[in-house]
Design a protein around this motif. Sequence first.
Motif, PDB file in Angstrom:
ATOM      1  N   SER A   1      25.896  29.472  20.074  1.00  0.00           N
ATOM      2  CA  SER A   1      25.453  30.821  19.933  1.00  0.00           C
ATOM      3  C   SER A   1      24.669  30.842  18.586  1.00  0.00           C
ATOM      4  CB  SER A   1      26.351  31.714  20.002  1.00  0.00           C
ATOM      5  OG  SER A   1      27.366  31.414  19.019  1.00  0.00           O
ATOM      6  N   LYS A   2      24.886  29.875  17.799  1.00  0.00           N
ATOM      7  CA  LYS A   2      24.150  29.964  16.461  1.00  0.00           C
ATOM      8  C   LYS A   2      23.066  28.911  16.110  1.00  0.00           C
ATOM      9  CE  LYS A   2      28.294  31.279  13.838  1.00  0.00           C
ATOM     10  NZ  LYS A   2      29.179  30.820  12.590  1.00  0.00           N
ATOM     11  N   CYS A   3      22.452  28.838  17.446  1.00  0.00           N
ATOM     12  CA  CYS A   3      21.097  27.892  17.602  1.00  0.00           C
ATOM     13  C   CYS A   3      19.834  28.442  16.827  1.00  0.00           C
ATOM     14  CB  CYS A   3      20.934  27.316  18.904  1.00  0.00           C
ATOM     15  SG  CYS A   3      20.319  28.687  19.809  1.00  0.00           S
ATOM     16  N   ARG A   4      19.280  27.522  16.146  1.00  0.00           N
ATOM     17  CA  ARG A   4      18.129  28.095  15.350  1.00  0.00           C
ATOM     18  C   ARG A   4      17.299  26.954  15.320  1.00  0.00           C
ATOM     19  NH1 ARG A   4      18.996  30.207   9.739  1.00  0.00           N
ATOM     20  NH2 ARG A   4      20.334  31.660  10.610  1.00  0.00           N
ATOM     21  N   VAL A   5      15.943  27.065  14.995  1.00  0.00           N
ATOM     22  CA  VAL A   5      14.983  26.112  15.006  1.00  0.00           C
ATOM     23  C   VAL A   5      14.993  25.581  13.607  1.00  0.00           C
ATOM     24  CG1 VAL A   5      12.457  25.609  15.093  1.00  0.00           C
ATOM     25  CG2 VAL A   5      13.344  27.390  16.619  1.00  0.00           C
ATOM     26  N   HIS A   6      15.129  24.256  13.589  1.00  0.00           N
ATOM     27  CA  HIS A   6      15.348  23.630  12.398  1.00  0.00           C
ATOM     28  C   HIS A   6      14.610  22.189  12.109  1.00  0.00           C
ATOM     29  CE1 HIS A   6      17.024  22.498   8.531  1.00  0.00           C
ATOM     30  NE2 HIS A   6      17.774  21.423   9.165  1.00  0.00           N
ATOM     31  N   LEU A   7      14.092  21.722  11.035  1.00  0.00           N
ATOM     32  CA  LEU A   7      13.459  20.714  10.515  1.00  0.00           C
ATOM     33  C   LEU A   7      14.369  19.809   9.903  1.00  0.00           C
ATOM     34  CD1 LEU A   7       9.988  21.780   9.757  1.00  0.00           C
ATOM     35  CD2 LEU A   7      10.585  20.932  12.084  1.00  0.00           C
ATOM     36  N   SER A   8      14.180  18.735  10.015  1.00  0.00           N
ATOM     37  CA  SER A   8      14.556  17.685   9.124  1.00  0.00           C
ATOM     38  C   SER A   8      13.374  16.640   8.461  1.00  0.00           C
ATOM     39  CB  SER A   8      15.704  16.743   9.455  1.00  0.00           C
ATOM     40  OG  SER A   8      15.360  16.030  10.718  1.00  0.00           O
ATOM     41  N   ILE A   9      13.620  16.276   7.103  1.00  0.00           N
ATOM     42  CA  ILE A   9      12.321  15.904   6.721  1.00  0.00           C
ATOM     43  C   ILE A   9      12.856  14.521   5.577  1.00  0.00           C
ATOM     44  CG2 ILE A   9      10.498  16.029   4.918  1.00  0.00           C
ATOM     45  CD1 ILE A   9      10.637  19.133   5.558  1.00  0.00           C
ATOM     46  N   GLY A  10      12.130  13.528   5.839  1.00  0.00           N
ATOM     47  CA  GLY A  10      12.148  12.391   5.018  1.00  0.00           C
ATOM     48  C   GLY A  10      10.839  12.011   4.255  1.00  0.00           C
ATOM     49  N   LEU A  11      11.090  11.909   3.087  1.00  0.00           N
ATOM     50  CA  LEU A  11       9.824  11.376   2.059  1.00  0.00           C
ATOM     51  C   LEU A  11       9.968   9.852   1.700  1.00  0.00           C
ATOM     52  CD1 LEU A  11       9.335  14.755   0.243  1.00  0.00           C
ATOM     53  CD2 LEU A  11       8.162  13.762   2.193  1.00  0.00           C
ATOM     54  N   HIS A  12       8.959   9.380   1.318  1.00  0.00           N
ATOM     55  CA  HIS A  12       8.866   7.886   0.926  1.00  0.00           C
ATOM     56  C   HIS A  12       7.431   7.593   0.601  1.00  0.00           C
ATOM     57  CE1 HIS A  12       9.849   3.680   0.269  1.00  0.00           C
ATOM     58  NE2 HIS A  12       8.980   3.266   1.241  1.00  0.00           N
ATOM     59  N   LYS A  13       7.307   6.606  -0.553  1.00  0.00           N
ATOM     60  CA  LYS A  13       5.916   6.315  -1.170  1.00  0.00           C
ATOM     61  C   LYS A  13       5.932   4.673  -0.938  1.00  0.00           C
ATOM     62  CE  LYS A  13       3.465   4.440  -4.499  1.00  0.00           C
ATOM     63  NZ  LYS A  13       3.617   3.134  -4.967  1.00  0.00           N
ATOM     64  N   GLY A  14       4.659   4.352  -0.321  1.00  0.00           N
ATOM     65  CA  GLY A  14       4.350   2.930  -0.437  1.00  0.00           C
ATOM     66  C   GLY A  14       2.990   2.780   0.209  1.00  0.00           C
ATOM     67  N   TRP A  15       2.616   1.701   0.528  1.00  0.00           N
ATOM     68  CA  TRP A  15       1.293   1.448   1.111  1.00  0.00           C
ATOM     69  C   TRP A  15       1.171   1.384   2.604  1.00  0.00           C
ATOM     70  CZ3 TRP A  15       0.761  -2.249   4.880  1.00  0.00           C
ATOM     71  CH2 TRP A  15       1.925  -3.196   4.795  1.00  0.00           C
ATOM     72  N   ALA A  16       0.073   1.628   3.186  1.00  0.00           N
ATOM     73  CA  ALA A  16      -0.199   1.810   4.557  1.00  0.00           C
ATOM     74  C   ALA A  16      -1.433   1.532   4.894  1.00  0.00           C
ATOM     75  CB  ALA A  16       0.135   3.518   4.962  1.00  0.00           C
ATOM     76  N   ILE A  17      -1.766   1.237   6.268  1.00  0.00           N
ATOM     77  CA  ILE A  17      -2.974   0.755   6.759  1.00  0.00           C
ATOM     78  C   ILE A  17      -3.546   1.903   7.278  1.00  0.00           C
ATOM     79  CG2 ILE A  17      -4.406  -0.953   8.152  1.00  0.00           C
ATOM     80  CD1 ILE A  17      -2.992  -2.158   5.620  1.00  0.00           C
ATOM     81  N   GLU A  18      -4.630   2.477   6.781  1.00  0.00           N
ATOM     82  CA  GLU A  18      -5.630   3.644   7.563  1.00  0.00           C
ATOM     83  C   GLU A  18      -6.536   3.256   8.473  1.00  0.00           C
ATOM     84  OE1 GLU A  18      -6.968   7.482   5.250  1.00  0.00           O
ATOM     85  OE2 GLU A  18      -8.602   5.891   5.103  1.00  0.00           O
ATOM     86  N   GLY A  19      -6.536   3.637   9.527  1.00  0.00           N
ATOM     87  CA  GLY A  19      -7.448   3.288  10.623  1.00  0.00           C
ATOM     88  C   GLY A  19      -7.115   3.741  12.012  1.00  0.00           C
ATOM     89  N   ALA A  20      -7.938   3.021  13.149  1.00  0.00           N
ATOM     90  CA  ALA A  20      -7.696   3.382  14.459  1.00  0.00           C
ATOM     91  C   ALA A  20      -6.749   2.527  14.892  1.00  0.00           C
ATOM     92  CB  ALA A  20      -9.221   3.208  15.169  1.00  0.00           C
ATOM     93  N   VAL A  21      -6.072   3.052  15.895  1.00  0.00           N
ATOM     94  CA  VAL A  21      -4.945   2.393  16.805  1.00  0.00           C
ATOM     95  C   VAL A  21      -5.414   2.656  18.300  1.00  0.00           C
ATOM     96  CG1 VAL A  21      -2.604   2.096  17.242  1.00  0.00           C
ATOM     97  CG2 VAL A  21      -3.272   2.674  14.805  1.00  0.00           C
ATOM     98  N   GLY A  22      -5.656   1.758  18.823  1.00  0.00           N
ATOM     99  CA  GLY A  22      -5.816   1.814  20.490  1.00  0.00           C
ATOM    100  C   GLY A  22      -6.714   0.846  20.717  1.00  0.00           C
ATOM    101  N   SER A  23      -7.859   1.146  21.693  1.00  0.00           N
ATOM    102  CA  SER A  23      -8.904   0.361  22.440  1.00  0.00           C
ATOM    103  C   SER A  23     -10.137   0.990  22.463  1.00  0.00           C
ATOM    104  CB  SER A  23      -8.317  -0.151  23.705  1.00  0.00           C
ATOM    105  OG  SER A  23      -8.335   0.893  24.468  1.00  0.00           O
ATOM    106  N   GLU A  24     -11.046   0.518  23.193  1.00  0.00           N
ATOM    107  CA  GLU A  24     -12.420   1.137  23.236  1.00  0.00           C
ATOM    108  C   GLU A  24     -12.205   2.348  24.103  1.00  0.00           C
ATOM    109  OE1 GLU A  24     -15.185   0.664  21.704  1.00  0.00           O
ATOM    110  OE2 GLU A  24     -14.567  -1.281  20.565  1.00  0.00           O
TER     111      GLU A  24
END
Length: 971
Positions: A752-775
């Motif tokens: 009965s006490k349900c509600r829309v809720h979010l949980s969040i995690g934050l981290h800093k570091g490197w990442a490879i930015e680009g396209a993932v997939g195929s033609e």
Amino acid sequence: MAPAQPSTPPAPSAPNGAKAAKIGLPVPVPPSRDSFSTEPSVELRSPPVSVHTGGSSADGPKGQPTPRSSKQNTAKPKPQNKNRKQLPLYIRVSRTIVDNTHFMVFTTVLTFYALTADDLRIILTEKPADMIFNIIGILCITVFSCEVVLSCLGKVDYYLSFFFLLDVISTATLLLDLTWISEAIQGDNSDASDLRSGRTARVGARASRVVRVLRLVRILKLYKAYYEAKQRKAERERRKRMGELEDDWDEADYEALENGHGKDTESRVGKKLSEMTTRRVICLILAMLLIQPLLSKETADQTPYSAVYGANQVWEAFEAKLLKNSTANSITYDNAFLKYIYYHNWYVGNHGGTYCPGSNCAGLFLGSLFWFGLAGQSSDANFSSNLEYTQMSSGVLDSWVESTSEDYLTAYGTMPSSIKEMLSQPWDRRCATSSQDLVGVSLIAQEVQYANYYKIYCPLDLRLTEIQAFAPSLMSQGQSPYLTFYFDLRPFNRSTAAFGLSNTFFVMILLITASLMFTNDANRLVLRPVEKMISRIEAIRDKPLLAMKMADDEFKAEEIAKERLQRQKRKPWNRIWMEISRCCNGGNRNEVLETVILEKTIIKLGSLLALGFGEAGADIIGKNMSGSDSAGVNAMVPGRKCECIVGVMRVRDFSTATEVLQAKVMMFSNQIAEIVHGVCNEFHGAPNKNTGETFLVIWKQNEDSGLGNEELIRKFAEGSIVSSAAMIGAVHRSPLLGSYREHPGLQYRLGSKCRVHLSIGLHKGWAIEGAVGSEFKIDCSYLSPNVSIATSIERSTEVYNVSVIVAQSVIDLVSYNMRSQCRLIDKVIIRGSPAPMDLYCVDLDYMSVEVDFTERPKVPWNTRQRFKVRQWMEQEKNAVLQKDLSEILETDEVIAQMRECFTVEFFQLFNMGYQNYSQGEWQVARRILMDIRSRLAPTDGPCMALLKFMEFHHDFDAPKEWAGVRDLVGY
């Protein structure tokens, strides 16, 4: 009300002392603009790594913007200088001279002189000044000839081009301004015996008019000067834009791009079409001016001149006097001679106001008699004898004046008294032409006040173009001697020269107007829309995310135009003017042209690309749009390494909501996404991947902020924390999402006490930015162990029962004030992380937030309202970087409400309990944490998590190998 917080962070024990000391110091940041990293490993980054918005790599395709550096700026011109040194010396010298600004100004001044010099010479000077004009004319010919030669040597594609032919023809026409050549072309007007039929004179007059028209060709040199000046300006603007504004896109640059102030950004198609149209218009007008005089009949062929008719009368009377020197014949000759002189009175023709009181004299012409006499060879026997009969009898002049009718003054006018005396004197003024001798009288050989200041003794004292000789046409062929009469054409020539100047300026105006009229429609209907489309495509290529701003600015321009049109329609005279303009433009102004549709389609496609690809796909869009040699698409662009803050947001119980809501789950997910994306965008986050349950948001450095590297990193780190708290509050405050609390299916599955809720995690570091997939299908995203670590951190929120967990890598970047408002809850090993990390939480009691059911005025959610909202959000986003973000956690009403229950005592006790837990004093830690649960926070998640770990794993007895780190891999 803001929650009370400890004034200083709790002091850590010995093992964490180094970290605590580090917290209070500024985080060392390398001076590179391309990285967030404080790790030594960042030094291994490849050159393409950049956070330049629009995503271009240093080794990108040709035409792609690259991040600027001092080395790049100094290295750019080197290849050009090297190539230029390889050219021969004469080419370099020639190019330097013709491109010199002072030389261009000098030749332009000479061009103006060449256009007006001959007319000014005739209007303002007399024959003695011709030599000066000839010398200047020779100088012009020399300078222009040198310019042609130097341009052939120093300019590419100049020889035999349009401008080459233009310069050659214009320079050749300057020869016609030299008096020796012009007089030779127009003929010798001093021998009246060759001009009896008038044909030679008419041919000379026609040649003179053609010469004047040929001078108009020099106008093309002005067009060339204008064209080259325009090209140099465009080149300077291009170099400035490439050298200074290459990667500094801001509002001013965008407005300059929109307004075109370049017209120097003119497309190659527009430049070519304008140039060709202008050339053809010029050639057409000049061809008409040159050919038209040759296709008209001379007006002189209509009726004979009075000068010829009168000369015949005088000659008949003179011949009669020669045959029989009687008194009657003498009187007839004298009367005919006086009538001829007075009818073509020089003083009436030049000063009619003084010597023609009624202003209705017969001599009011632009050509009048100034010299008369006997022409022939002085060695002939008849010459001296005939000369004796030319003298007028004494007293004839006065008697002729008295015997003339009462209309004498109106018909003939008067003469100065000194000139009257000369008429009755012997003809003693001896002159000569190229073929004969002259003896006669000059009517302007004396200075007359207010009438004549330039004394003329002989006909050739004037220019050949300023005299016209007449002889009797009734005399026999080869007659010698004979009477000749010379007329002064200076007033006529001056009027002709004045009209010539007017004609020159008229042709210049006509050429400009015709060129504008010919090119205006093409520019308005085709070229400008095409150039705008090209500029928009180039802007989208350089910075794909600018397309969204383009759409907003285009809508703003449309709304302003509509409002202006409505205001104009309210005034009746404006409506009349609009109707006239519509008729002149030949169509309905409200008609939407295909070019407009195409331009708006480009903006929409760019906006959809920006929405679909996001910031991660900006590099793909830029690299594919920069290639002009192929229509192929290469979506599989190599990835690019970047340093960023990774945020993972997850919707709790999303799978249950999917089962219950079924088809409505899409609307449910989009309602959450609107909040998540909106809040993150306000704090400069870039939403990326959305699977419905989870959202991936990236905070990556861009170049539009105007802040330093270290300050920008701190702002983004603090913005990620503040946006997470604001996101939690907005989700629980939203009336749309609040309505799901009453959903029967969700209450049945979740309680009965349900509600829309979010949980969040934050981290800093490197990442490879680009396209993932195929033609076949790609997704633009970020791949990295750090993304997996951020996901694991978000999953750990279930272990600690908190909403937001921030990794140590993010906390190390924020300010002291922001760090003091985050609670250190554990030190753990997470899957994917090679080293232990501290976990901090942002304490938020979301259960205390009530749904905002405030009644608001209903506003139609249309394009206009969306535009207003986006403009407001853009202003808020720009203001965020100027704020102290740590204060928002205390001043924001909703966040302060969620943090109100967390007191100073709570933070101090938990810090004591955690330090004992970290140092292995688990029994002490148990007592402190249990005290917190019993008195301050019964449901505090971190307390329960630590107690549960110590109890179920080691029964509150720290193992000997305990180093203050727990393993979360199995969770």
